[in-house]
Design an enzyme around this catalytic site. Sequence first.
Site, mmCIF file in Angstrom:
data_model
loop_
_atom_site.group_PDB
_atom_site.id
_atom_site.type_symbol
_atom_site.label_atom_id
_atom_site.label_comp_id
_atom_site.label_asym_id
_atom_site.label_seq_id
_atom_site.Cartn_x
_atom_site.Cartn_y
_atom_site.Cartn_z
ATOM 1 N N LYS A 9 2.541 -5.097 3.291
ATOM 2 C CA LYS A 9 3.723 -4.242 3.372
ATOM 3 C C LYS A 9 3.266 -2.791 3.354
ATOM 4 C CE LYS A 9 6.455 -2.283 0.506
ATOM 5 N NZ LYS A 9 6.779 -1.061 1.306
ATOM 6 N N GLY A 46 -0.074 1.804 -6.463
ATOM 7 C CA GLY A 46 1.138 2.602 -6.601
ATOM 8 C C GLY A 46 1.378 3.010 -8.037
ATOM 9 N N SER A 47 2.624 3.202 -8.382
ATOM 10 C CA SER A 47 2.979 3.735 -9.694
ATOM 11 C C SER A 47 2.877 2.668 -10.777
ATOM 12 C CB SER A 47 4.407 4.284 -9.660
ATOM 13 O OG SER A 47 5.344 3.227 -9.523
ATOM 14 N N ILE A 100 0.829 -1.199 0.000
ATOM 15 C CA ILE A 100 0.000 0.000 0.000
ATOM 16 C C ILE A 100 0.870 1.259 0.000
ATOM 17 C CG2 ILE A 100 -1.952 -1.124 1.121
ATOM 18 C CD1 ILE A 100 -1.060 0.120 3.761
ATOM 19 N N PRO A 101 0.324 2.377 -0.481
ATOM 20 C CA PRO A 101 1.063 3.641 -0.531
ATOM 21 C C PRO A 101 0.878 4.457 0.735
ATOM 22 C CG PRO A 101 -0.973 3.882 -1.720
ATOM 23 C CD PRO A 101 -0.969 2.477 -1.189
ATOM 24 N N GLU A 152 -3.739 -1.266 -8.929
ATOM 25 C CA GLU A 152 -4.389 0.046 -9.034
ATOM 26 C C GLU A 152 -3.276 1.056 -9.273
ATOM 27 O OE1 GLU A 152 -7.040 3.253 -6.467
ATOM 28 O OE2 GLU A 152 -6.259 1.449 -5.509
ATOM 29 N N LEU A 153 -3.172 1.506 -10.510
ATOM 30 C CA LEU A 153 -1.979 2.253 -10.923
ATOM 31 C C LEU A 153 -2.328 3.629 -11.481
ATOM 32 C CD1 LEU A 153 -0.276 -0.667 -12.895
ATOM 33 C CD2 LEU A 153 -0.057 -0.146 -10.466
ATOM 34 N N GLY A 154 -1.330 4.505 -11.435
ATOM 35 C CA GLY A 154 -1.400 5.778 -12.144
ATOM 36 C C GLY A 154 -2.548 6.658 -11.688
ATOM 37 N N CYS A 204 -4.809 9.674 -6.396
ATOM 38 C CA CYS A 204 -4.834 9.265 -7.808
ATOM 39 C C CYS A 204 -6.027 9.858 -8.551
ATOM 40 C CB CYS A 204 -4.870 7.748 -7.906
ATOM 41 S SG CYS A 204 -6.423 7.034 -7.322
ATOM 42 N N GLY A 223 10.221 -0.976 -0.702
ATOM 43 C CA GLY A 223 9.663 -1.749 -1.795
ATOM 44 C C GLY A 223 10.698 -2.577 -2.517
#
Length: 311
Positions: free
Chosen positions: A120, A173-174, A94-95, A196-198, A230, A153
Site C-alpha cells: 500500500k 510510519g507513526s 510505506i510513507p 519502523e516507527l517514530g 526519521c 490508511g
Amino acid sequence: YPSWGALPTATRAEILRGLACALEAHSEELAYVEALDSGKPLKVCQSSDIPLSIRTFHYFAELAGNLKGMTLETEPHDFSFTRREPIGVCGAIIPWNFPLMMLAWKVAPCLACGNTMVLKSSVKTPLSALLFAKICQEAGLPKGVFNLLSGSGAVAGEHLARHKDVLKLAFTGSTEVGRTIMKLAAESNLKRVTLELGGKSPNIIFDDADLDTAVPAAVTGIFFNQGQACALHPHSLGLPSLRMRKLPQFPLAEAPLCAAARARGSLCRRGSSRSSCKDLSSTLRRSSWASSSPRTPYRARRSTTLSSRPS
C-alpha cells in the site's frame, strides 16, 4: 504464491535481475515521476533516490540465489539441518518521504525470499509505485507476485492489517498508527509484524565541538529533505558555555520559508537542488524550532512535541 515460492532460487534471482535492469532502463522516467510526485529536486532523484532503489534490487537479486540453510552436528552420530522457507503473502505500508526507496526496501527482500507482496503506497505519493507495477509487468514478473493498493490508511491499510491471508506485515510510519497495526494483526491472525516507527532524536553539541562543522551539520539535520525523515535531529542541545563562543553565520530562518513558498514545477529543472515540502505541517513545526534567539541557538527548550514519521 506457491508457484513463486517453489521456483528454484536461481530462477527467482534471474527474474529479479531482469526487474533491476528494467528499472535501470526506466531510471530517467522514474526520476521525473518521483520529483513531480514527492516534490524532491530532480537532481536528488537522479543522483540518489533512483540509483539507490535500483541498487537494492540488484543486491537482493544476488542474495536470492544464495539462500542457504545450516547443517548442525548435535551429537557424534547425529546432525540437524535448517531450511529457509517463504512465509507466504506479505503486506507492506510505506510513507511518502522516500517513496521508491521505501518500496525497494520492502519489496526486494520479500520477493527474493520467495514471498509475494501486497504493497500500500501513500495517498500523497502514489505515482512511482504505479510506474513500478507497470515495469514489473514489462520485466516479466509473474502475475500476482507484486500487488499494489492505492488508498488511504484508514481503509486500505486497515483491511491489509486485518486480512487473514496476509501472514506478515511491514509498516513504516507513526508510532500511533504502529500501535493500531499491532492491535489489528493480533485480532486477525496474529500475523508477524515489523514496525519502523517514530524518530527525531536530539542533536547534542559539546563545548569542544568545531562549530564551523557542527552548526551546518545541525542545520542539515533539521532541514534535509525539508525535515521529512526519521533519522533527523530537529532539536540541537548544547552546554551553556557555547553561548560565549562566536557562531558561524548560516541562513537558518530562510530554509523553511523557502520550502513553503516554492513552486513544485521549478524542481524539475536540471541542476536544481532546492527541495519542496510534501507535508506543510512538518515544515511549519521546524520553522518554530528555528525561531529561537540567535544569541542562544543551543539552549535546551522544553518541548514534548516531536514530529512522528509519516503514515
